[in-house]
Design an enzyme around this catalytic site. Structure first.
Site, mmCIF file in Angstrom:
data_model
loop_
_atom_site.group_PDB
_atom_site.id
_atom_site.type_symbol
_atom_site.label_atom_id
_atom_site.label_comp_id
_atom_site.label_asym_id
_atom_site.label_seq_id
_atom_site.Cartn_x
_atom_site.Cartn_y
_atom_site.Cartn_z
ATOM 1 N N LYS A 1 0.816 -1.219 0.000
ATOM 2 C CA LYS A 1 0.000 0.000 0.000
ATOM 3 C C LYS A 1 0.854 1.276 0.000
ATOM 4 C CE LYS A 1 -2.375 0.891 3.800
ATOM 5 N NZ LYS A 1 -2.101 2.221 4.352
ATOM 6 N N ARG B 1 -10.239 3.677 9.507
ATOM 7 C CA ARG B 1 -9.881 2.315 9.869
ATOM 8 C C ARG B 1 -11.046 1.566 10.504
ATOM 9 N NH1 ARG B 1 -4.291 1.297 9.894
ATOM 10 N NH2 ARG B 1 -3.087 3.192 10.133
ATOM 11 N N ARG C 1 11.958 -9.688 5.354
ATOM 12 C CA ARG C 1 12.477 -8.325 5.442
ATOM 13 C C ARG C 1 13.574 -8.228 6.498
ATOM 14 N NH1 ARG C 1 7.701 -4.180 5.045
ATOM 15 N NH2 ARG C 1 7.221 -4.751 7.175
ATOM 16 N N ARG D 1 12.665 -7.056 12.302
ATOM 17 C CA ARG D 1 11.876 -6.285 13.266
ATOM 18 C C ARG D 1 10.930 -7.195 14.030
ATOM 19 N NH1 ARG D 1 10.718 -1.105 9.638
ATOM 20 N NH2 ARG D 1 9.373 -2.572 8.573
ATOM 21 N N ARG E 1 -1.738 -9.215 13.100
ATOM 22 C CA ARG E 1 -2.022 -7.962 12.391
ATOM 23 C C ARG E 1 -2.994 -8.184 11.231
ATOM 24 N NH1 ARG E 1 3.672 -6.769 10.892
ATOM 25 N NH2 ARG E 1 3.064 -4.868 9.831
#
Ligand SMILES: [Zn+2]
Length: 216
Positions: free
Chosen positions: A13, A88, A127, A160, A171
């Site tokens: 996004k 949201r 990542r 992370r 999430r």
């Protein structure tokens, strides 16, 4: 052209938003940026927001409402905007309806980036971030020259805490849960375009562009 973009964490996004605002010269409206700016400039709303944040609380909807309302009433919003990360929740969507009505703004389209959970998981868990300079790598798609070492500064690369599979699943579930009522709310009211987010940045952007060129 007034747009809203939605997409799960890891759907790309952020990258697509950058491409869209550059291509169509739109104002990028993100609540995170607005909050940071208001806090930095110590506006009355910013000071209020900071009180909540410094106590570790979520910033209440009234404050977000004020920020969005203020931003959309500025002159540069007239050229069109891309709303990113707001609304949201259903309550925020209703707030946003009110703001649009009051400012006589019409939302033209909602772009929803769709991506399989497995693909998202690959993107996110691969990542790696440099501890020193923050540069972002990916073990498959953008590996550093030496594993675990930043090309830019030689710093150590790490994963992370949010980028683990367990955290991602939470999430994604949260995202699903909050998004469904939003899509129901807008169904029949605003055109929702679902875009397949699986592909290169250029190919995904090309799908978005072909749709947006049609309404420009
Ligand atoms: Zn680095």
């Amino acid at each position: 052209m007034n747009l809203l973009i939605m997409g799960a964490p890891g759907s790309g996004k952020g990258t697509m938003s950058e491409r869209i605002i550059a291509e169509y010269d739109l104002l990028h409206i993100s609540t995170g940026d607005l909050l940071r700016q208001a806090v930095k400039e110590k506006t009355p709303t910013g000071l209020k927001a900071q009180e909540y944040m410094s106590q570790g609380h979520l910033v209440p909807d009234e404050i977000i409402h004020d920020l969005i309302s203020w931003r959309l009433s500025q002159d540069d919003a007239k050229k069109g905007f891309l709303m990113d990360g707001y609304p949201r929740t259903l309550a925020q969507a209703k707030d946003f309806d009110n703001i649009c009505q009051r400012l006589n703004i019409k939302l033209d389209m909602i772009i929803q980036l769709d991506l399989d959970e497995e693909v998202i998981a690959k993107r996110i868990t691969g990542r790696r971030v440099c501890k020193n300079c923050g540069a972002i790598y990916h073990i498959d798609t953008k590996p550093s020259k030496v594993a675990g070492v930043c090309d830019e500064c030689g710093g150590e690369l790490y994963t992370r805490a949010d980028d683990t599979l367990e955290s991602l699943k939470v999430r994604l579930a949260e995202y699903e849960e909050s998004t469904r009522p939003l899509l129901d709310h807008y169904d029949g009211q605003v055109k929702i375009e679902r875009i397949d987010g699986d592909g290169t940045i250029d190919s995904v952007f090309a799908s978005i562009k072909s749709i947006l060129d049609g309404i420009r």
